[in-house]
Design an enzyme around this catalytic site. Structure first.
Site, PDB file in Angstrom:
ATOM      1  N   LYS A 114      -2.335   6.431   0.356  1.00 12.36           N
ATOM      2  CA  LYS A 114      -1.561   5.304   0.905  1.00 12.36           C
ATOM      3  C   LYS A 114      -0.515   5.848   1.871  1.00 12.36           C
ATOM      4  CE  LYS A 114       1.008   1.201  -0.595  1.00 12.36           C
ATOM      5  NZ  LYS A 114       1.526   0.429  -1.735  1.00 12.36           N
ATOM      6  N   SER A 156      -0.401  -4.168  -2.089  1.00 15.89           N
ATOM      7  CA  SER A 156      -0.185  -3.648  -0.758  1.00 15.89           C
ATOM      8  C   SER A 156      -1.047  -2.420  -0.435  1.00 15.89           C
ATOM      9  CB  SER A 156       1.292  -3.301  -0.575  1.00 15.89           C
ATOM     10  OG  SER A 156       1.659  -2.226  -1.406  1.00 15.89           O
ATOM     11  N   SER A 186       0.635  -3.513  -6.589  1.00 14.16           N
ATOM     12  CA  SER A 186      -0.038  -3.039  -5.375  1.00 14.16           C
ATOM     13  C   SER A 186      -1.188  -2.076  -5.615  1.00 14.16           C
ATOM     14  CB  SER A 186       0.973  -2.380  -4.440  1.00 14.16           C
ATOM     15  OG  SER A 186       1.840  -3.359  -3.942  1.00 14.16           O
TER      16      SER A 186
END
Lengths: 93, 470
Positions: B69, B144, B169
């Site tokens: 990420k 996310s 997320s």
């Protein structure tokens, strides 16, 4: 109630410049959200201690020893504004 | 190919990490055009690491392509956390998790797309393009860690994704993309080198196609770190040493089923029946504070986010503006923030600032922190009677982007109803894929464990995976 004046005040403290249009939009949206938060008023938290962390954390101490850290030139390589061995900032006063 | 088999073969010299990594990068570049999983594909760095893996032939992830990420720092690779304000920031160091992965021979091949700083549920608040659902590109991959979820499902090469969760997320994109995703207990995995969203909530965790890969990744990335003062110092255990779940009691929080769609509920009930056959006893659990989860969570998250983001000043690193001698600091700082933060970041900074403002602090921020104590106790009480809790991970399958566009910010926040509670309490959770709806979109169930009970939730996930293997 979050009105336009509150939004302007908060934006000033938060250092965000808003256009008139944004002030309009945010005062509506923020009001909805903050109104929703009021559900917490139903809870009796009078004698409840706050949990700033989800799990008990303790202060961590260590010996004050000199260790290798990031090199100065590596840090300044990615600086936005610098002059010699210093970060350069706009005037504060 | 099986990841474990691949690692063995690379170590024996039978397979080349370099060839695999090159092919993986080629595939990622192709996929990226359609699915937009990556902010950066770091080919040069990856090739260097792959050559090293071929030479050294060591480590539990020898030559395995890993995607990360974008909020997690990888040395010499641009790190934006999905925000324009960090454009051009190239960290001169590795986050602790990256250091640990590299020490096991892992090859970081790219940084995955996400909502700006993690502010979102559908990855639509990304400044670098929106990741698409692997099953239908008109739908969200979740947020996310959306890019991470999407590539984890799409990868046809050995791969583990590293995501991060503040309020769901990891679980949300895992559910929407049909992969396993584990959010560890708060503090089990070091946060050093993570661009913070909310310090008391952020957790780094793995996303993968099998439970064994999740356990392997957790074995590698967990552990105490002196660079993170909230890092736990518990005894290391082997997370792949699964327990028998026969005799486990799993609680079903009735409030967590109320708003789920019919199709989601049906699949979860089928999964419950599978687990029953494996000797699990189910009981109903009353998490009576569920209706307060969203407000307590969002107040905690935005309050912390609004202070965290104050460090981005356009002076030390990231995006900048030019300045002449007449501008003062406050104006420069405000101009940088106003130009580069996206709408959702501005919104959260504003709410967070408001909630901590003199005169409102005890009514909002402090009250949320107290509510958090009650919510943690609510879970703790449930865990006195059961080994784990089980619920749907999300209430509905991946929505279309045109449906998401019609939601106002409050409605978006409400979509996180089932994930914010466990995240606020810092308990571990895993999404377990368990089928598809009539649109062929993935559904998964969520297993929540008590603090540091990762082994139990992994054992449940593993037993279900084994029992349903085709």
């Amino acid at each position: 109630m979050i009105d336009k004046e509150t939004v302007k005040h908060v934006a000033k403290i938060a250092r965000i410049n808003l256009t008139e249009e944004e002030i309009d939009k945010f005062s509506r949206q923020l009001n909805d959200i903050v109104e929703d938060f009021k559900i917490l008023d139903e809870l009796d938290v009078e004698n409840v201690a706050p949990s700033f962390h989800p799990i008990r954390t303790e202060n961590v101490l260590r010996e004050d020893e000199v260790k290798e850290c990031l090199k100065r030139e590596e840090i300044f390589k990615i600086a936005c504004h610098k002059e010699g061995d210093y970060f350069k900032a706009p005037k504060i006063m | 190919m099986d990841l474990f088999e691949y690692v063995t073969n690379v170590k024996k010299g039978k397979l080349s990490a370099l060839d695999t990594v090159k092919a993986a990068i080629k595939k990622c570049k192709e996929l990226n055009e359609k699915y937009n999983c990556f902010v950066t594909i770091c080919e040069e760095e990856a090739i260097k690491q792959a050559k090293l893996a071929d030479k050294e032939k060591k480590g539990l992830l020898c030559g395995v392509p890993i995607t990360v990420k974008d909020a997690i720092c990888v040395k010499d690779v641009e790190c934006t956390a999905g925000s324009k304000i960090l454009k051009g920031y190239i960290p001169p160091f590795d986050a602790t998790v990256i250091e640990k992965l590299k020490a096991q021979g892992a090859v970081i091949i790219g940084k995955t797309t996400q909502d700006e700083f993690g502010f979102g549920s559908f990855s639509t608040n990304s400044a670098y393009g929106i990741p698409k659902n692997p099953y239908d590109i008109s739908r969200t991959a979740g947020g996310s860690s959306g890019g991470c979820g999407s590539i984890t499902q799409l990868a046809d090469f050995p791969h583990i994704g590293i995501g991060e969760s503040t309020g769901g997320s990891i679980s949300a994109p895992s559910f929407f993309c049909g992969v396993y995703g584990l959010t560890p207990t708060y503090g089990l995995v070091s946060r050093y080198g993570l661009i913070d969203y909310a310090n008391s909530l952020d957790k780094i965790g793995p996303m993968a196609k099998t439970v064994d890969e999740i356990a392997l990744a957790l074995n590698i990335i967990s552990g105490n770190d002196s660079k993170d003062q909230t890092s736990l110092n518990n005894t290391k255990i082997d997370y792949s040493n699964y327990e028998s779940i026969k005799g486990y009691t799993i609680g079903l929080p009735k409030q967590y089923f109320e708003n789920a769609s019919k199709e989601v509920k049906e699949k979860i009930n089928e999964a419950i029946n599978v687990l029953k056959k494996l000797g699990v006893k189910f009981i109903d659990v009353d998490l009576k504070l569920t209706k307060y989860h969203l407000s307590a969570y969002y107040l905690a998250a935005v309050s912390e986010a609004s202070t965290n983001l104050s460090k981005l000043d356009g002076i030390r690193y990231g995006a900048k503006l030019e300045f002449d001698k007449d501008i003062d600091f406050n104006n420069y700082y405000s101009n940088v923030r106003s130009k580069y933060f996206g709408d959702e970041a501005k919104r959260r900074i504003m709410i967070g600032t408001f909630a901590r403002m003199s005169g409102f602090r005890s009514q909002y921020y402090l009250k949320a922190m107290k509510a958090r104590t009650l919510i943690i106790n609510d879970y703790k009480k449930a865990f006195e009677k059961c080994d784990a809790l089980l619920s749907p991970t999300m209430m509905y399958t991946a929505p279309r982007f045109d449906e998401i566009a019609k939601l106002d910010p409050l409605q978006v926040y409400q979509s996180d109803l089932l994930t914010v509670g466990p995240n606020l309490a810092g308990i571990p959770m895993i999404n377990v894929p368990c089928g598809f709806d009539s649109n062929k979109l993935p559904i998964g169930f969520h297993v929540l464990g008590n603090h540091l009970d990762e082994i139990k939730i992994l054992s449940i996930a593993k037993a279900y995976e084994e029992a349903t293997k085709k």
